[in-house]
Design a protein around this motif. Structure first.
Motif: not given
Ligand SMILES: [Zn+2]
Length: 319
Positions: A59-68, A289-292
């Motif tokens: 699941l986590a692999g679907y998300f671009n996040v701004a930091g760790n 709101g997510y970057s996917v």
């Protein structure tokens, strides 16, 4: 020409550095069961923990996040009857559309819940489960259900009750506390259930909450979901209301209004389930709101097989 060598050296130094610093989303679990039971079962505990970590990583692999970002989830045993599992994450009690603690942490880096866990997931281990990639007849796909539950903590969840009250239980028709998800819940014509200016439920829409399946029920009208699906997406709105399930799932899968399987269907068949977010669900998460990332590695095949195996078996509710 003298500059060539330093430039090359700089590049070769930057590339590994950039890779190592790549932002990532990690789910960290506190396994809350007493020693000898559930996730801490002497025999199955390590297998259950590893399966949850695997599902969370997919699941986590679907998300671009701004930091760790590290999201902490309390995971333990719970639920009875036909319920397979449940999950949630608190929201701030202020009138308006609020993110879950997990959602806010991923989107802003802020931890609204201090040292406490960001979310909770409970699994009914009295149900038959399989934990690996090979389905067991009559058993449920733990990794698929775990991905489903963790997606709820991301904010794929409604705070609208059967009476049109929000999380603060104010009188229906008064300003209340809602999820970001609720901002996009409408009737079939796109009229919002919660007024986006006053944050009050539109009491003329009470019948919509149990008006499904079909055009009388709830729909999700977020622009990204609508674009991905090709129209407003029917939301589970059965009559009678199903507490914990109505409003928080797509009305799809076998027996659902939409003849398509989604990870976020209200129930699941035994056998191999979906272990992927459909493009429609990716749209939902963008609306939250997510970057996917559209296609993380190694989920497509399992997803396709799951669609074939889901059709006939007995279905169980999951919150
Ligand atoms: Zn659910």
């Amino acid at each position: 020409m003298k500059r060539t060598v330093p430039l090359l050296a700089l590049v070769s130094w930057l590339l590994p550095g950039a890779s190592a610093a790549q932002a990532s989303l990690v789910f960290n679990f506190n396994f809350t069961d007493p020693s000898g039971s559930g996730f801490n079962d002497a025999t199955l505990g390590p297998t259950r923990q590893a399966a949850l970590e695997s599902a969370a990583s997919t699941l986590a692999g679907y998300f671009n996040v701004a930091g760790n970002v590290t999201v902490t989830i309390d995971a333990g045993s719970g639920g009875s009857g036909n319920t397979l599992a449940s999950a949630g994450s608190p929201i701030p009690l202020a009138n308006g559309f609020q993110p879950t603690v997990v959602q806010d942490k991923i989107l802003t880096g802020t931890d609204l819940n201090g040292s406490a866990a960001d979310g909770t997931m409970l699994v009914n281990f009295t149900q038959p489960w399989f934990y690996g990639n090979t389905p067991v007849s009559g058993s449920y796909d733990f990794q698929s259900v775990a991905m489903h539950e963790l997606t709820h903590t991301l904010g794929f969840i409604s705070e609208i009750s059967s009476t049109g009250q929000g999380a603060a239980n104010q009188t229906s028709g008064s300003p209340d506390v809602w999820s970001t998800f609720d901002r996009f819940l409408t009737d079939s014509a796109g009229n919002p259930l919660v007024n986006p200016s006053t944050f009050a439920f539109d009491t003329s829409k009470l019948g919509v909450l149990t008006g499904g399946p079909g055009s009388g029920g709830m729909f999700f009208s977020g622009p990204n979901a609508v674009a991905a699906f090709g129209g407003r997406v029917a939301i589970f709105s059965p009559n009678p209301w199903q507490q914990g399930s109505s409003g928080s799932h797509i009305d799809g899968g076998p027996g659902g209004y939409i003849n398509e399987a989604f990870l976020m269907d209200p129930s699941v068949s035994s056998g191999l389930g979906l272990r992927a977010l459909t493009t429609t669900e990716q749209g939902f998460l963008r609306d939250l709101g997510y970057s996917v990332v559209p296609e993380p590695a190694a989920t497509g095949l399992i997803s396709a097989v799951g669609l074939l195996l889901c059709a006939a078996a007995h279905r169980r509710l999951r919150a």
